[in-house]
Design a protein around this motif. Structure first.
Motif, PDB file in Angstrom:
ATOM      1  N   ASP A 122      19.628  99.079  48.702  1.00  7.17           N
ATOM      2  CA  ASP A 122      18.856  99.021  49.945  1.00  7.17           C
ATOM      3  C   ASP A 122      17.486  98.388  49.681  1.00  7.17           C
ATOM      4  O   ASP A 122      16.962  98.476  48.578  1.00  7.17           O
ATOM      5  CB  ASP A 122      18.648 100.462  50.454  1.00  7.17           C
ATOM      6  N   ASP A 123      16.930  97.752  50.703  1.00  6.98           N
ATOM      7  CA  ASP A 123      15.577  97.173  50.621  1.00  6.98           C
ATOM      8  C   ASP A 123      15.446  96.259  49.415  1.00  6.98           C
ATOM      9  O   ASP A 123      14.410  96.255  48.737  1.00  6.98           O
ATOM     10  CB  ASP A 123      14.518  98.285  50.546  1.00  6.98           C
ATOM     11  N   THR A 135      18.043 102.769  46.394  1.00  6.27           N
ATOM     12  CA  THR A 135      16.996 101.746  46.261  1.00  6.27           C
ATOM     13  C   THR A 135      16.799 101.388  44.788  1.00  6.27           C
ATOM     14  O   THR A 135      17.225 102.108  43.894  1.00  6.27           O
ATOM     15  CB  THR A 135      15.658 102.233  46.843  1.00  6.27           C
TER      16      THR A 135
END
Ligand code: C2E
Ligand code: MG
Ligand code: MG
Ligand code: MG
Length: 276
Positions: free
Chosen positions: A180-181, A152
C-alpha cells in the motif's frame, strides 16, 4: 539566558501541542468503548480493471462513528490506535467482519470478488497473525485466495528477515499481498525481490500530480514498468479525474481505485451498486 530557556520551555509545550495531547487522550479513551459498543463499520471501495472497467475487487475501509464526536477519520484514529496497541483488537474485528461479509456475498451472489484489507505494522508484527487469519478463513469458509492483505513499506524497516518469513507463511496459506502507498515509505527497493508480494498500489500523491507535474508522471511511469518487469500487478489509488485515468491507461497500469469510478460505500449500497 535563564530567561530565554524558561521561555523556550513554555513554548515547548504550546497550545497546539496541548490540544494534540488532549485530543489523543480523548480518542484513546473513546476507542476503548468502540468495539464493545459496535461503533465500527466497514465501507467497501471498488477496484477496477483499467481496460474493461470491470470491478475486479474491493478494499475494506474502516469507519468509526462515535455517539458524540460523530464520524472520526481513520487518518486520525488509526495512528493513535497503532501507538496504543488498540489496533490489534480493532484489526481482528476488521478481519472477522470482512470475512463474514465475503462469505455472505459469495453465498448470496455466487461471485467471489477478492477483498483487500489493511494490516497495520503493529498488527503485522503480531506473533499469531497467520494463525488468526487461518482460523477466521476456516470458520467463515472463505477461500484464502479471495483475501488480499495491504501492508505498507514500513513493515520492512523493522526486521526484514521476520517480514520475509511472515509473508512466506501468508503466501503458503494462499492469501495475496499488496504494498500500500507504494513510493512514500521505505526507500530501498531491494525488498521487492525478496518479499513474496503480488501487487503494488501506487500512492495517491503521485497520482494527484500525474497530469501536471512531470516528476510525478515520471515516477508513476517508472513504478508501472518496475511492477511489470517484476511480474507484479499494479493499481493506482486515489484516481479522481478522467484525465488521470487516461494517462494511467496509456501507461498500461493494470487496475485503478478512486472516486472517478467509485467511492467507498456502506455494505448495503456497495451491494446494490456492484452485486445486484
Ligand atoms: P489507504 O489504505 O491508502 O486507503 C485509501 C484511502 O484513500 C481511503 O481513505 C480512501 O477512502 C481514500 N480514497 C480512495 N479513493 C480516493 C480518491 O479518489 N480521492 C480521495 N481524496 N481519497 C480517496 P480512508 O478510508 O480515510 O482511510 C485512510 C487510511 O486509514 C487508509 O489508507 C489506511 O491506511 C487506514 N485504514 C483504513 N481502514 C483501515 C483498517 O481497517 N485497518 C488499518 N490498519 N488501517 C486502515
Ligand atoms: Mg489500503
Ligand atoms: Mg493507500
Ligand atoms: Mg495506507
Amino acid at each position: 539566558r535563564a530567561k530565554e530557556q524558561g521561555k523556550n520551555q513554555v513554548q515547548f509545550f504550546n497550545e497546539t501541542m496541548k490540544q494534540t495531547v488532549l485530543k489523543k487522550t480523548i480518542i484513546e479513551t473513546a476507542l476503548h468503548q468502540a468495539l464493545e459498543n459496535r461503533e465500527f463499520a466497514l465501507y467497501y471501495q471498488p477496484q477496477f480493471d483499467i481496460q474493461t472497467k470491470e470491478v475486479i475487487g474491493m478494499e475494506a475501509l474502516l469507519r468509526w462513528k462515535h455517539p458524540q464526536m460523530g464520524l472520526v477519520s481513520p487518518g486520525v484514529f488509526i495512528p493513535i490506535a497503532e501507538e496504543t496497541g488498540q489496533i490489534v483488537a480493532i484489526g481482528e474485528w476488521v478481519i472477522e467482519e470482512a470475512c463474514r461479509q465475503i462469505k455472505q456475498w459469495n453465498e448470496q451472489y455466487g461471485r467471489s470478488l477478492p477483498l483487500s484489507i489493511n494490516i497495520s505494522p503493529k498488527q503485522f508484527l503480531q506473533e499469531n497473525l497467520v494463525d488468526y487469519i487461518t482460523s477466521v478463513l476456516t470458520k467463515t469458509n472463505v477461500p484464502a485466495e479471495q483475501l488480499d492483505l495491504e501492508i505498507t513499506e514500513g513493515v520492512a524497516v523493522f526486521n526484514e528477515q521476520y517480514t520475509i518469513e511472515k509473508l512466506q507463511q501468508l503466501k503458503q496459506i494462499g492469501v495475496h499481498i499488496s504494498i500500500d502507498d507504494f513510493g512514500t515509505g521505505y526507500s530501498s527497493l531491494s525488498y521487492l525481490r525478496k518479499f513474496p508480494i503480488d501487487r503494488l498500489k501506487i500512492a495517491k500523491p503521485f497520482i494527484d500530480g500525474i497530469t501536471e507535474v512531470e516528476e510525478d508522471a515520471a515516477i508513476v511511469a517508472s513504478i508501472i514498468v518496475l511492477a511489470k518487469s517484476l511480474k507484479l500487478r499494479v493499481i493506482a489509488e486515489g484516481v479522481e479525474t478522467n484525465e488521470q485515468l487516461n494517462v494511467l491507461h496509456s501507461l498500461r497500469c493494470d487496475e485503478i481505485q478512486g472516486y472517478v469510478l467509485g467511492k467507498p460505500l456502506p455494505k448495503e449500497e456497495f451491494e446494490k451498486m456492484y452485486f445486484v
